[in-house]
Design a protein around this motif. Sequence first.
Motif, PDB file in Angstrom:
ATOM      1  N   GLN A 161      31.733 -12.809 -27.500  1.00 19.67           N
ATOM      2  CA  GLN A 161      31.889 -12.494 -28.743  1.00 19.67           C
ATOM      3  C   GLN A 161      32.672 -13.673 -29.433  1.00 19.67           C
ATOM      4  N   GLY A 162      32.012 -14.024 -30.765  1.00 20.55           N
ATOM      5  CA  GLY A 162      32.364 -14.928 -31.389  1.00 20.55           C
ATOM      6  C   GLY A 162      31.582 -16.546 -30.949  1.00 20.55           C
ATOM      7  N   ARG A 163      30.737 -16.234 -29.849  1.00 22.97           N
ATOM      8  CA  ARG A 163      29.735 -17.313 -29.535  1.00 22.97           C
ATOM      9  C   ARG A 163      28.270 -17.308 -29.902  1.00 22.97           C
ATOM     10  N   GLU A 164      27.997 -15.933 -30.440  1.00 22.68           N
ATOM     11  CA  GLU A 164      26.806 -15.650 -30.582  1.00 22.68           C
ATOM     12  C   GLU A 164      25.793 -16.611 -31.301  1.00 22.68           C
ATOM     13  N   LYS A 165      26.062 -17.412 -31.963  1.00 23.16           N
ATOM     14  CA  LYS A 165      25.232 -18.391 -32.615  1.00 23.16           C
ATOM     15  C   LYS A 165      25.069 -19.820 -31.813  1.00 23.16           C
ATOM     16  N   LEU A 166      25.902 -19.991 -30.808  1.00 22.34           N
ATOM     17  CA  LEU A 166      25.805 -21.237 -29.714  1.00 22.34           C
ATOM     18  C   LEU A 166      24.201 -21.177 -29.281  1.00 22.34           C
ATOM     19  N   TYR A 167      23.917 -22.439 -29.108  1.00 22.53           N
ATOM     20  CA  TYR A 167      22.738 -22.502 -28.174  1.00 22.53           C
ATOM     21  C   TYR A 167      22.906 -23.140 -26.879  1.00 22.53           C
ATOM     22  N   PRO A 168      21.935 -22.929 -26.200  1.00 23.30           N
ATOM     23  CA  PRO A 168      22.226 -23.309 -24.552  1.00 23.30           C
ATOM     24  C   PRO A 168      22.783 -24.673 -24.472  1.00 23.30           C
ATOM     25  N   SER A 169      22.302 -25.714 -25.076  1.00 17.62           N
ATOM     26  CA  SER A 169      23.009 -27.021 -25.038  1.00 17.62           C
ATOM     27  C   SER A 169      24.619 -26.966 -25.204  1.00 17.62           C
ATOM     28  N   ALA A 170      25.004 -26.056 -25.900  1.00 21.26           N
ATOM     29  CA  ALA A 170      26.516 -26.051 -26.267  1.00 21.26           C
ATOM     30  C   ALA A 170      27.199 -25.211 -25.241  1.00 21.26           C
ATOM     31  N   LEU A 171      26.529 -24.661 -24.292  1.00 21.10           N
ATOM     32  CA  LEU A 171      27.143 -23.886 -22.975  1.00 21.10           C
ATOM     33  C   LEU A 171      27.459 -24.395 -21.760  1.00 21.10           C
ATOM     34  N   SER A 172      28.694 -23.870 -21.142  1.00 19.80           N
ATOM     35  CA  SER A 172      28.858 -24.565 -19.767  1.00 19.80           C
ATOM     36  C   SER A 172      27.944 -23.586 -18.811  1.00 19.80           C
ATOM     37  N   GLY A 173      27.917 -23.966 -17.536  1.00 11.91           N
ATOM     38  CA  GLY A 173      26.994 -23.169 -16.692  1.00 11.91           C
ATOM     39  C   GLY A 173      27.630 -21.769 -16.673  1.00 11.91           C
ATOM     40  N   GLY A 174      28.810 -21.859 -16.523  1.00  9.16           N
ATOM     41  CA  GLY A 174      29.271 -20.187 -16.688  1.00  9.16           C
ATOM     42  C   GLY A 174      28.993 -19.382 -17.644  1.00  9.16           C
ATOM     43  N   MET A 175      29.131 -20.140 -18.970  1.00  9.04           N
ATOM     44  CA  MET A 175      28.713 -19.194 -20.225  1.00  9.04           C
ATOM     45  C   MET A 175      27.235 -18.907 -20.198  1.00  9.04           C
ATOM     46  N   ALA A 176      26.351 -19.840 -19.546  1.00  9.60           N
ATOM     47  CA  ALA A 176      25.059 -19.666 -19.634  1.00  9.60           C
ATOM     48  C   ALA A 176      24.771 -18.631 -18.698  1.00  9.60           C
ATOM     49  N   GLN A 177      25.441 -18.492 -17.571  1.00 15.02           N
ATOM     50  CA  GLN A 177      25.306 -17.119 -16.537  1.00 15.02           C
ATOM     51  C   GLN A 177      25.809 -16.295 -17.317  1.00 15.02           C
ATOM     52  N   ARG A 178      26.700 -16.084 -18.010  1.00 19.34           N
ATOM     53  CA  ARG A 178      27.050 -14.692 -18.882  1.00 19.34           C
ATOM     54  C   ARG A 178      26.204 -14.390 -19.723  1.00 19.34           C
ATOM     55  N   VAL A 179      25.392 -15.486 -20.298  1.00 18.49           N
ATOM     56  CA  VAL A 179      24.216 -14.813 -21.228  1.00 18.49           C
ATOM     57  C   VAL A 179      23.085 -14.306 -20.387  1.00 18.49           C
ATOM     58  N   ALA A 180      22.850 -14.773 -19.278  1.00 18.75           N
ATOM     59  CA  ALA A 180      21.676 -14.293 -18.313  1.00 18.75           C
ATOM     60  C   ALA A 180      22.252 -12.996 -18.044  1.00 18.75           C
ATOM     61  N   LEU A 181      23.225 -12.709 -17.754  1.00 19.70           N
ATOM     62  CA  LEU A 181      23.789 -11.314 -17.414  1.00 19.70           C
ATOM     63  C   LEU A 181      23.857 -10.312 -18.582  1.00 19.70           C
ATOM     64  N   ALA A 182      24.037 -10.782 -19.804  1.00 26.96           N
ATOM     65  CA  ALA A 182      24.022  -9.976 -21.073  1.00 26.96           C
ATOM     66  C   ALA A 182      22.334  -9.749 -21.325  1.00 26.96           C
ATOM     67  N   ARG A 183      21.733 -10.628 -20.966  1.00 27.59           N
ATOM     68  CA  ARG A 183      20.143 -10.354 -21.309  1.00 27.59           C
ATOM     69  C   ARG A 183      19.685  -9.218 -20.255  1.00 27.59           C
ATOM     70  N   ALA A 184      20.359  -9.182 -19.125  1.00 25.76           N
ATOM     71  CA  ALA A 184      19.783  -8.168 -18.249  1.00 25.76           C
ATOM     72  C   ALA A 184      20.315  -6.771 -18.482  1.00 25.76           C
ATOM     73  N   LEU A 185      21.917  -6.761 -18.968  1.00 25.91           N
ATOM     74  CA  LEU A 185      22.554  -5.559 -19.296  1.00 25.91           C
ATOM     75  C   LEU A 185      22.053  -5.103 -20.830  1.00 25.91           C
ATOM     76  N   ALA A 186      21.231  -5.797 -21.599  1.00 21.58           N
ATOM     77  CA  ALA A 186      20.827  -5.304 -22.854  1.00 21.58           C
ATOM     78  C   ALA A 186      19.649  -4.307 -22.452  1.00 21.58           C
ATOM     79  N   ARG A 187      19.062  -4.420 -21.356  1.00 21.05           N
ATOM     80  CA  ARG A 187      18.076  -3.434 -21.211  1.00 21.05           C
ATOM     81  C   ARG A 187      18.600  -2.155 -20.449  1.00 21.05           C
ATOM     82  N   GLU A 188      20.086  -2.124 -20.478  1.00 24.83           N
ATOM     83  CA  GLU A 188      20.739  -0.869 -19.829  1.00 24.83           C
ATOM     84  C   GLU A 188      19.851  -0.436 -18.551  1.00 24.83           C
ATOM     85  N   PRO A 189      20.137  -1.157 -17.569  1.00 22.12           N
ATOM     86  CA  PRO A 189      19.171  -1.185 -16.287  1.00 22.12           C
ATOM     87  C   PRO A 189      19.963  -0.016 -15.614  1.00 22.12           C
TER      88      PRO A 189
END
Length: 261
Positions: free
Chosen positions: A129-157
């Motif tokens: 939360q609060g980082r919604e407008k950041l682009y990948p170039s501004a993300l650390s490796g851990g933050m990028a992987q959090r986004v990848a996990l969020a992308r999967a969770l958004a599908r409510e698998p």
Amino acid sequence: MTMADWALQAQGLSYAYPGQDPVFQEVSLGVRKREIVCLLGGSGCGKSSLLRVLAGLQAPSGGGIDFLGAPMREPDPRSALVFQQASLLPWLNVTGNAGFGLDFKHQPKLTREAHAARVAQAIEAVGLQGREKLYPSALSGGMAQRVALARALAREPELLFADEPFSALDAITRAEMQSLLVEVVHRWHTAVLLVTHDIDEAILVADRILLMGGKPGNIVREWTVDIAQPRISHGTGVVALKMDILDALQSLQKPQPAVPL
């Protein structure tokens, strides 16, 4: 246990690339609903190939897969995948990447409001939360992987397939992501099949551990992990389980006696 208790069941699976020996053969396994199963094994044992077959990305050479009680022959929209690389789209911000794929034709149709709510909930679940407008170039490796996990969770698998998703992270970030995975799975009531070569990771997150080995690959051992979370505070049980797994791995690596002619 009835069919309704299982997210995934596979019987007698085998896979071989054209003109080559089988990568794995006669593999049978299951993942219960709301369960984290770790598929553990050394490099080259076929565990990533097995994951791709189980996820419907590749057709098996033999055997069958049931997902939520029905045969699985292609990727199901009720499942999601997370890989070692986050593979974010550089022209999309965190919100755009987390929601990417929700509008694909095989996904359930969502209203704009439902789409936004799913993405926001997934971003909140992974602590961005609060980082919604950041682009990948501004993300650390851990933050990028959090986004990848969020992308999967958004599908409510119902089932999340994960292929060594934390292996490229530093030790501290990796530990944070492991804890996050356990927390999110319990909160979202999804099941996980996690491929890893890291014994510590398997012990820290899994409800069950399946050890894969041999050529062609197969499931050779299984452990139910009944150590309470957080497991890092139960050193004696963790060490004992780790030594048992290490012993099993070493047994797999011992030269096999020659078969007499």
